[in-house]
Design a protein around this motif. Structure first.
Motif: not given
Ligand SMILES: NC(=O)C1=CN([C@@H]2O[C@H](COP(=O)(O)OP(=O)(O)OC[C@H]3O[C@@H](n4cnc5c(N)ncnc54)[C@H](OP(=O)(O)O)[C@@H]3O)[C@@H](O)[C@H]2O)C=CC1
Ligand SMILES: O=C1O[C@H](COP(=O)(O)O)[C@@H](O)[C@H](O)[C@H]1O
Length: 488
Positions: A120, A16-19, A150, A48-49, A22
């Protein structure tokens, strides 16, 4: 049963993250669209969401639509995506994940191949790797690969600790440490330009090259990543990995074979030869900076309340020396920073000027031959030569021989993450960093950060929208050089 295309289940931790949004989803889509992966693949997103498959698939489609023009096959593509709500710190959840993977392996012909992509925060890398091993997830029916984002550690000691944790669970040849610069077309081209052209190799040394300049400047600031960035700074964020990898590719000896092991061993030799920073001389060799507000652009300390007294550097320039036979005495100037004037990554190789150039207009004028490798935003190579200025007389002026990659259909020009994901699927580790490279890079970066730690910097010291502190220009001027412009 095997299929004609390499297939695998890709499990993304941090989906669910930015990387993921995008870079990863658009890259997987491009692999699909370009026929690099077939229909027999699945992607499992973890975070988690409490999303459902439908919500996840909608997010995947949106992320692709934001990164390219309207696409028609997104429904089919996104049907390969599955979401699993999961807290990585809850060790009991890994069993459910294993069951899901086994179910999907019954549905898709992936030959039991599994890629675990850790997108993460790095503090979770070691424990996820261990849980994958302890719960048998890494023992699928095919191959298993672990992709690690990284930063790989915060310094040499923490990198070693992380490496030990990961190596406890996975073999080195199963670990793919991502440095996305190694997936950029023109970074990969450095090796080919150097070693596939007869005209360069015999000039590529300290007898003919006076200095090499590598700039990677960004217009953006830290955006949503202030928490991570303030703990990291430009040196850990960009120098330890991307900048030193470019130095290694520019300076390495020709590999005896194009295998990951041979190329890596040449890069490692360069990284071992980096001159560590002498604390007494740190200011002679390195400059750090932090941007301040300028013309309504916020300064770094105004980006978030907890940055108000930050002494984190958002800019680094330095003179890197490689103490070996080929490069003794040649400065490799590096420069990188946030909120600078332009977004650009460029390498300038400056050749020695001839001792007495009768064709210059006057004695102070100099235009040595330059080889410029444009990495981004435009991709290409420019060679500056001297030629006669049209008209009366024999005055020389610089002319450009240029090759640019522009104009290629966007969907056919692979992005860094797309290439690296594909390399991972086909098991090619050439453009991933081996532990030896990571360790030597940290050793060098630690020597710089330790030298800096003794003195509190006087920040901010460059205005947002500029090319960094003046001291970065002085660094070259005292050696008789100057930064070549980053725009042509
Ligand atoms: N973004 C970028 O441009 C770049 C990022 N990287 C690296 O990629 C990695 C990810 O970065 P980025 O995507 O920006 O980070 P984000 O903070 O945007 O995403 C973090 C992800 O981790 C999930 N997460 C956090 N805690 C847990 C947990 N306990 N259990 C399960 N999932 C969890 C979050 O989802 P949820 O909250 O739903 O749990 C979210 O999906 C980092 O290592 C970063 O350094 C590297 C280069 C560039
Ligand atoms: O790894 C990182 O790279 C980006 C710059 O990447 P680019 O491909 O846009 O040049 C940088 O913004 C980020 O801080 C850093 O973590």
């Amino acid at each position: 049963m095997s299929t004609d295309k390499p297939n695998a289940i890709i499990v993304i931790f941090g989906a669910t993250g930015d990387l993921s949004k995008r870079k990863l989803f658009p890259s997987i889509y491009r692999l699909y669209k370009n026929g690099k992966i077939g229909e027999e693949f699945a992607v499992v997103g973890l975070a988690r969401r409490p999303w459902t498959n439908d919500v996840f698939r909608e997010n995947v489609r949106n992320s692709i639509e934001q990164s390219s023009s309207k696409e028609e096959d997104l429904e089919d593509f996104s049907s390969h995506f599955y979401y699993h709500s999961f807290d990585v710190t809850d060790t009991s959840s890994y069993d459910d994940l294993n069951n899901l993977l086994e179910d999907l392996e019954g549905h898709y012909q992936t030959d039991g191949n599994r890629i675990f992509y850790l997108a993460m925060a790095p503090e979770y890398f070691g424990s996820i790797a261990n849980q994958l091993e302890e719960n048998g997830l890494k023992n699928g029916k095919g191959w298993t690969r672990l992709v690690i984002e990284k930063p790989f550690g915060h310094d040499l000691d923490s990198a070693k600790e992380l490496n030990n944790q990961i190596r406890h669970a996975f073999d080195e040849d199963q670990i793919y440490r991502i440095d996305h610069y190694l997936g950029k077309e023109m970074v990969q081209n450095i090796e080919v330009i150097r070693f596939a052209n007869g005209i360069f190799e015999h000039l590529w040394n300290n007898r003919f090259i006076s200095n090499i300049q590598i700039t990677s400047s960004e217009k953006l600031g830290v955006e949503e990543r202030a928490r991570y960035y303030d703990h990291s700074g430009a040196t850990r964020d960009m120098v330890q990995n991307h900048m030193l990898q470019m130095v290694a590719l520019l300076a390495m000896e020709p590999p005896i074979k194009l295998t990951p092991e041979e190329i890596r061993s040449e890069k490692v030799k360069v990284l071992r030869a980096l001159r560590l920073v002498d604390p007494e001389k740190v200011n002679e060799f390195f400059v750090r900076g932090q941007y301040g507000s300028s013309n309504s652009i916020k300064g770094y300390r105004e980006e978030a309340t907890d940055l108000a007294n930050s002494t984190t550097e958002t800019f680094v320039a330095g003179k890197v020396m490689i103490d070996n036979y080929r490069w003794a005495g040649v400065p490799f100037y590096i420069r990188t920073g946030k909120k600078m004037k332009e977004k650009s990554t460029k390498i300038v190789v400056e050749f020695n000027d001839i001792p007495m150039n009768l064709y210059y207009k006057n004695e102070t004028e100099k235009h040595p031959n330059l080889l410029i490798i444009n990495i981004q935003p435009n991709e290409g190579i420019t060679l500056y030569l001297n030629a006669k200025k049209a008209g009366i007389g024999s005055i020389a002026e610089p002319i450009k021989l240029s090759y640019t990659n522009n104009g290629v259909d966007d969907i056919n020009t692979p992005e860094a993450y797309e290439k690296l994901l594909y390399d991972c699927i086909i098991g090619d580790t050439t453009n991933f960093t081996h532990w030896d490279e990571v360790a030597h890079s940290w050793e060098f970066v630690d020597s710089l950060l330790d030298a800096w730690a003794a003195v509190t910097p006087d920040f901010p010291n460059y205005p947002a929208g500029s090319m960094g502190p003046e001291a970065a220009d002085d660094l070259l001027e005292k050696d008789g050089f100057h930064w070549w412009p980053i725009t042509d």
